[in-house]
Design an enzyme around this catalytic site. Sequence first.
Site, PDB file in Angstrom:
ATOM      1  N   CYS A 107       0.866  -1.185   0.000  1.00 33.02           N
ATOM      2  CA  CYS A 107       0.000   0.000   0.000  1.00 33.02           C
ATOM      3  C   CYS A 107       0.905   1.239   0.000  1.00 33.02           C
ATOM      4  O   CYS A 107       2.105   1.124  -0.237  1.00 33.02           O
ATOM      5  CB  CYS A 107      -0.958  -0.016   1.192  1.00 33.02           C
ATOM      6  SG  CYS A 107      -0.143   0.047   2.789  1.00 33.02           S
ATOM      7  N   THR A 108       0.347   2.407   0.264  1.00 34.60           N
ATOM      8  CA  THR A 108       1.105   3.657   0.136  1.00 34.60           C
ATOM      9  C   THR A 108       2.292   3.743   1.097  1.00 34.60           C
ATOM     10  O   THR A 108       3.421   3.985   0.693  1.00 34.60           O
ATOM     11  CB  THR A 108       0.177   4.865   0.434  1.00 34.60           C
ATOM     12  OG1 THR A 108      -1.062   4.640  -0.203  1.00 34.60           O
ATOM     13  CG2 THR A 108       0.805   6.157  -0.020  1.00 34.60           C
TER      14      THR A 108
END
Length: 346
Positions: free
Chosen positions: A203-204
């Site tokens: 994810c980020t």
Amino acid sequence: MKTAEKKDLRSREEKRRAAAADTRPRTTLSFYRYVKIADPIAFRQRLLEKWSALDCLGRIYVATEGINAQMNVPVMYWNQFDAWVQQQPELKGVPYKIAVEEGELPSFFKLTIKVRPKIVADGLDDNSFDVTNTGEYLTAAQLNQYIDDPEAVVFDMRNNYESEIGHFEKAITPDDFVTFRDELKRTPEVLKDYKDKKVAIYCTGGIRCEKASAWLKYNGFKDVRHLKGGVIDYARQVKEQGLPNKFRGKNFVFDERLAERISDEVIATCHLCKETKCDTHHHCKNQICHTLFIGCPSCMEKKNGYCSWSCAQMDKLPAAYKKSVARWYNQIIRKRKPFQKTRLVQ
Ligand SMILES: [Zn+2]
Ligand SMILES: [Zn+2]
């Protein structure tokens, strides 16, 4: 668990102007930690006092389960900021993820610290499974090996509007996930054929994968690992260690910059003309809509910053009418837009 926040009544434009007037260079960073915070309201107060004094800006969530911070710090105060963070028992040693690029304007226009039931809205009942049974971490070099390994699966834990502008080579990026909550619920089904395979998720900045890896393990996935520090830290490791970059496009981020460019490839297309290659997100200028969409320079000029003709017309209405139109708009028009997304949350 609500905090008595003094409402900032300035308009977005005023906040933007105030932020733009402050030209001091800033460092944008994010960090999170799952840590027991006995009194989140008192903890929030401590953060608010110190970080306001250091002119920090950002969006920070505090809960009894921990902290999730995305913020910027004036470079001149960085040492003070870091020293203070290291003195806090809840934060000592927390790894920062530093932005790869700063925008022309600060990444945040104000400082908001909110007490919430959870630091990420995942919709899971944490008492129903062991949230501490997370997957092992992968470094950037290890993730690259997964990408090269035909037996391994790489899965994007982010929303569709994030993976649309950038993702890892070969990653599975479901295009109908618009919230993390929704994605978590459906991922075990989407990945059901890979329960015995090596699965890498990312994810980020890594926070979503902490919960997601525990959730997938609980759902019978035998070998789930996640990218430590997310795409943000992957970019840093690739640069520092001279590794091949296997991320294509931009990394969507949850601040005013909206994205960081990780590779020069543009993998998305303008939502308006559906022709020009483009990966720049905008928010519709009509505040009632505020939809996030990808618009190429020519369309942005033609449409004058609005996502649609109806938004341009709506914005011409006198303020008194806008409220009643807003309700109608949200119920009917918004549902027809394929790229709706107004509240940005991880
Ligand atoms: Zn266009
Ligand atoms: Zn609009």
